[in-house]
Scaffold this motif. Structure first.
Motif, PDB file in Angstrom:
ATOM      1  N   MET A   1       0.825  -1.194   0.000  1.00 44.03           N
ATOM      2  CA  MET A   1       0.000   0.000   0.000  1.00 44.03           C
ATOM      3  C   MET A   1       0.863   1.249   0.000  1.00 44.03           C
ATOM      4  O   MET A   1       0.576   2.221  -0.667  1.00 44.03           O
ATOM      5  N   ARG A   2       1.954   1.152   0.759  1.00 44.92           N
ATOM      6  CA  ARG A   2       2.841   2.313   0.751  1.00 44.92           C
ATOM      7  C   ARG A   2       3.430   2.511  -0.644  1.00 44.92           C
ATOM      8  O   ARG A   2       3.604   3.630  -1.086  1.00 44.92           O
ATOM      9  N   ILE A   3       3.669   1.392  -1.318  1.00 43.33           N
ATOM     10  CA  ILE A   3       4.219   1.499  -2.668  1.00 43.33           C
ATOM     11  C   ILE A   3       3.246   2.230  -3.587  1.00 43.33           C
ATOM     12  O   ILE A   3       3.620   3.127  -4.316  1.00 43.33           O
ATOM     13  N   GLN A 177       9.391  -6.551  -1.085  1.00 46.73           N
ATOM     14  CA  GLN A 177       8.098  -6.563  -1.790  1.00 46.73           C
ATOM     15  C   GLN A 177       7.977  -5.391  -2.748  1.00 46.73           C
ATOM     16  O   GLN A 177       6.900  -4.833  -2.933  1.00 46.73           O
ATOM     17  N   GLU A 203      12.047 -17.758   5.043  1.00 46.05           N
ATOM     18  CA  GLU A 203      11.885 -16.711   4.033  1.00 46.05           C
ATOM     19  C   GLU A 203      11.347 -15.477   4.732  1.00 46.05           C
ATOM     20  O   GLU A 203      10.406 -15.555   5.506  1.00 46.05           O
ATOM     21  N   GLU A 204      11.987 -14.366   4.486  1.00 47.53           N
ATOM     22  CA  GLU A 204      11.701 -13.153   5.231  1.00 47.53           C
ATOM     23  C   GLU A 204      11.236 -12.057   4.276  1.00 47.53           C
ATOM     24  O   GLU A 204      11.625 -12.028   3.110  1.00 47.53           O
ATOM     25  N   THR A 205      10.392 -11.174   4.790  1.00 51.10           N
ATOM     26  CA  THR A 205       9.824 -10.111   3.972  1.00 51.10           C
ATOM     27  C   THR A 205      10.393  -8.765   4.388  1.00 51.10           C
ATOM     28  O   THR A 205      10.591  -8.510   5.571  1.00 51.10           O
ATOM     29  N   THR A 207       9.989  -4.429   3.376  1.00 42.82           N
ATOM     30  CA  THR A 207       9.227  -3.444   2.613  1.00 42.82           C
ATOM     31  C   THR A 207      10.140  -2.309   2.205  1.00 42.82           C
ATOM     32  O   THR A 207      10.732  -1.652   3.054  1.00 42.82           O
ATOM     33  N   GLY A 209      11.807   1.013   1.397  1.00 43.74           N
ATOM     34  CA  GLY A 209      11.573   2.330   1.963  1.00 43.74           C
ATOM     35  C   GLY A 209      11.641   2.346   3.475  1.00 43.74           C
ATOM     36  O   GLY A 209      11.833   3.387   4.091  1.00 43.74           O
ATOM     37  N   ASP A 210      11.477   1.174   4.103  1.00 45.53           N
ATOM     38  CA  ASP A 210      11.498   1.093   5.570  1.00 45.53           C
ATOM     39  C   ASP A 210      12.813   1.582   6.167  1.00 45.53           C
ATOM     40  O   ASP A 210      12.828   2.244   7.190  1.00 45.53           O
ATOM     41  N   MET A 236      18.611  -1.030  -4.488  1.00 42.89           N
ATOM     42  CA  MET A 236      19.248   0.129  -3.867  1.00 42.89           C
ATOM     43  C   MET A 236      18.198   1.238  -3.662  1.00 42.89           C
ATOM     44  O   MET A 236      17.297   1.349  -4.462  1.00 42.89           O
TER      45      MET A 236
END
Lengths: 394, 298
Positions: A1-3, A177, A203-205, A207, A209-210, A236
């Motif tokens: 959603m932030r995307i 993501q 497996e890790e997620t 986001t 921009g965090d 990057m």
């Protein structure tokens, strides 16, 4: 959603981005016109700008050496502004002006629209480095190609290096993501690593921009024993944050990834302290170990732009133009169908490796080798070309 | 949960929250007076980052570079006021919205064209990459510096606002701008001052934020702008305290989800975060801390 929020912010911004470069309409019949819709502004710019710079050098080189089919080459790029609609419109404008080949942006989401417009009028479009398997003749049409290996190859080459060559049996995978690229790359790494017999511990997620990897890090630290290899599919500048966070707390397991690592900005951000035991799969290497002609290319690049390339992605732009030139020479014409046929049937030796395409029925899957690069004390070193045996199906 | 895990959890929230709070405060100080959001705020962070990058090769010690970067953020903050706000701020909200976006785009594209669209690294002192071990938990010293820095900044800021003439003038301008002018507070100076303070916060945030990342890209300011905006909205757009509370709360929400959600749900973390934001706004439409009723936009 932030995307999505971000994207909408970006699209608001992109509406206001500078006046587009005017395309001069002085197009002579004895010229071959190649159009580019690469983005020089917005999120896509880091990948497209090097491609454009490489393409410009290639056009100059071709013109100095007799052009294509005896005709001089004219190359015009209209800024796609990292907006799919603008990219499509840029392609339409270029085709209206007489472009007979289209250079599409380095991503499925942004490059797809340019290829679709090219397909509509039956000309060949080649993306400089879109690596998602969506960039195929299945979704774009029988005259569309991508110069890059697919993520199937990129992920599998990493998995084979880890499992077969280094004997790393357990992996921990982080997936950003962010975009189709980051998601599909780790998917194919995991699939191939498991096929080979490896064990994916977690497996890790993440986001994009965090800039905060602390929670994931506490879970990683809790894994006992630690994984043999950490695979991170991110982008990057967040990629730098993730690797730094992992190294900062004293985790020294090797780290692997794809072509988004191929960025001097990352090497510098990690520095001597954190830039060790990192391996990634990418398109090429800026040295004669990768291709005998690399030195010539770097010299031509330096002569044209005044400074040496700052990333190996410039080679994708050069290769795209050279691939078009070679295919047109063999086909003997600029006809889209004829060039597409040559691309499907011949093998090409490029700075980014030997390349041959499967048929349109098989998606124009590129059979291409990948380059493995290792980072040690913040300095990259060429490991070699690798072609995975049976990359996972897209 | 062991004591170590709890300590880490708390420190993660505090260090991220401190950054968010500073970002939000920098945005709300301008909003408080002008009732306008400065959309070029994120670019102040970008400018500070590129200043650090350009000074990378210089012989100065790091602290001087950091100071120069912060000064640059302040200078560009003042320039934002001068270029994007001053000429149109008495006209319409839409005009200022567009000019502030335009200025932001201009700065981003300047970085894109004159430097590079690709990431450039920023110099960082060694202490930013070291860590200490407390209760079997490895804590990057940078996180502790961030918390200390934020406390210092918030303390100093609160002192200035409450105990000095400048602070009084700022508060007066924020609550009743026309009245403040009538009693002789120089309006233009106060507005410029607000932009300068906003730039100061952005500069400090830039140092700490880029300290996590290690490199700067033209779009680096988008996330801080977004975070600051959301934090001020949930905290209360009219209250400086609200911005700080909003910043820490947003960090609490984000970090808790990062720790607590399962991998399948973590993909949708932002959806959960914004659901909570919406819930807060449903019950407190003007944010958690309401702040005083204020006069019209100036």
């Amino acid at each position: 959603m932030r995307i999505t929020l971000k994207m909408s912010f970006l699209s608001i911004l992109s509406v206001m981005v500078m006046v587009p470069l005017a395309v001069s309409s002085s197009f002579a019949a004895d010229e071959i016109f190649i159009g580019g819709a690469l983005s020089l502004t917005g999120v896509q710019a880091p990948l497209d700008e090097p491609g454009l710079k490489g393409a410009q050098v290639a056009v100059k080189y071709l013109n100095d050496h007799g052009g294509i089919l005896g005709k001089q080459v004219k190359f015009v790029n209209i800024d796609g502004k990292s907006d799919p609609v603008t990219v499509g419109n840029a392609a339409v404008e270029l085709i209206d002006k007489g472009a007979s080949l289209i250079v599409a942006p380095c991503d499925f989401d942004f490059g797809g629209p340019a290829s679709r417009e090219a397909q509509k009028v039956g000309i060949v479009g080649i993306s400089t480095c879109a690596s998602d398997p969506l960039y195929s003749s299945w979704s774009l049409g029988d005259k569309q190609f991508t110069l890059s290996m697919w993520n199937t190859t990129m992920g599998a080459a990493g998995a084979e290096y880890a499992f077969n060559e280094r004997g790393w049996k357990t992996a921990y995978v982080v997936t950003d993501q962010f975009i189709a690229y980051t998601k599909s790359l780790s998917k194919y790494f995991v699939a191939h690593f498991k096929t080979l017999g490896g064990n994916v511990l977690a497996e890790e997620t993440y986001t994009q921009g965090d800039q905060d990897f602390s929670a994931q890090l506490s879970r990683l630290k809790a894994i006992k024993p630690q994984p043999d290899v950490i695979y991170i599919s991110s982008y990057m500048p967040d990629l730098g944050t993730i690797i730094r966070s992992i190294r900062e707390v004293g985790i020294t397991s090797p780290i692997m990834g794809g072509d988004s690592y191929d960025d001097p900005g990352l090497f510098e951000a990690l520095g001597e302290k954190f830039g060790s035991d990192i391996y990634f799969v990418t398109h090429t290497w800026m040295g004669s170990e990768a291709h005998p002609d690399m030195g010539k290319f770097i010299e031509a690049y330096r002569a044209y732009h005044g400074s040496p390339p700052d990333t190996s992605f410039v080679a994708t732009g050069w290769d795209t133009i050279m691939l078009m030139a070679q295919a047109a020479e063999i086909a003997g014409s600029l006809d889209g169908a004829a060039i597409a046929k040559v691309l499907e049937t011949k093998e090409f030796s490029l700075l980014t490796g030997k390349l041959s395409y499967r048929s349109a029925k098989e998606g124009h899957a590129p059979d291409k080798a990948a380059v493995l690069i290792g980072l040690s004390n913040g300095k990259p070193a060429f490991i070699g070309w690798r072609q995975p045996k049976n990359p996972p199906a897209p | 949960m062991s004591a170590g895990t709890i300590l880490q959890f708390v420190l993660d929230i505090l260090s991220l929250g401190s950054l968010y709070a500073l970002m939000a405060l920098g945005l709300v100080i301008v909003y408080g007076i002008l009732k306008l959001v400065n959309f070029a705020y994120g670019e102040l962070i970008m400018v500070a980052g590129y200043t650090l990058y350009l000074l990378n090769a210089s012989p100065f010690p790091w602290l001087v570079m950091a100071l120069a970067a912060i000064l640059m953020a302040i200078a560009i903050g003042l320039m934002t006021e001068f270029v994007a706000f001053k000429p149109v701020r008495s006209k319409s909200v839409t005009a200022v919205l567009i000019t502030s976006f335009a200025f932001s785009t201009l700065l981003q594209n300047a970085a894109l064209l004159f430097i590079s669209p690709r990431a450039r690294n920023v110099p960082l002192p060694d202490i930013f990459t070291q860590s200490v071990e407390i209760l079997d938990v490895v804590i990057p010293i940078r996180n502790l510096i961030t918390i200390a820095c934020a406390l210092l900044m918030l303390g100093a800021f609160s002192f200035v606002m409450k105990r000095t003439v400048l602070g009084l003038a700022l508060r007066a301008a924020a609550s009743q701008f026309t009245m403040a002018r009538m009693v002789g507070i120089p309006a233009n100076m106060i507005i410029s001052l607000a932009f300068a303070i906003s730039g100061l916060f952005a500069g400090v945030v830039a140092i700490l934020w880029l300290g996590r990342i290690g490199s700067v890209v033209p779009g680096i300011g988008l996330e801080p702008l977004l975070v600051a905006f959301i934090a001020t909205v949930i905290g209360g757009m009219r209250s400086l305290l609200g911005a700080v509370v909003g910043g820490y709360l947003l960090a609490l929400i984000d970090v808790s989800f990062n720790y607590g959600l399962s991998q399948q749900l973590l993909h949708f973390r932002d959806a959960f975060t914004f659901t909570i934001v919406i819930l807060i706004l449903l019950f407190r439409p003007s944010g958690l801390i309401k702040g005083r009723e204020t006069g019209l936009r100036t």
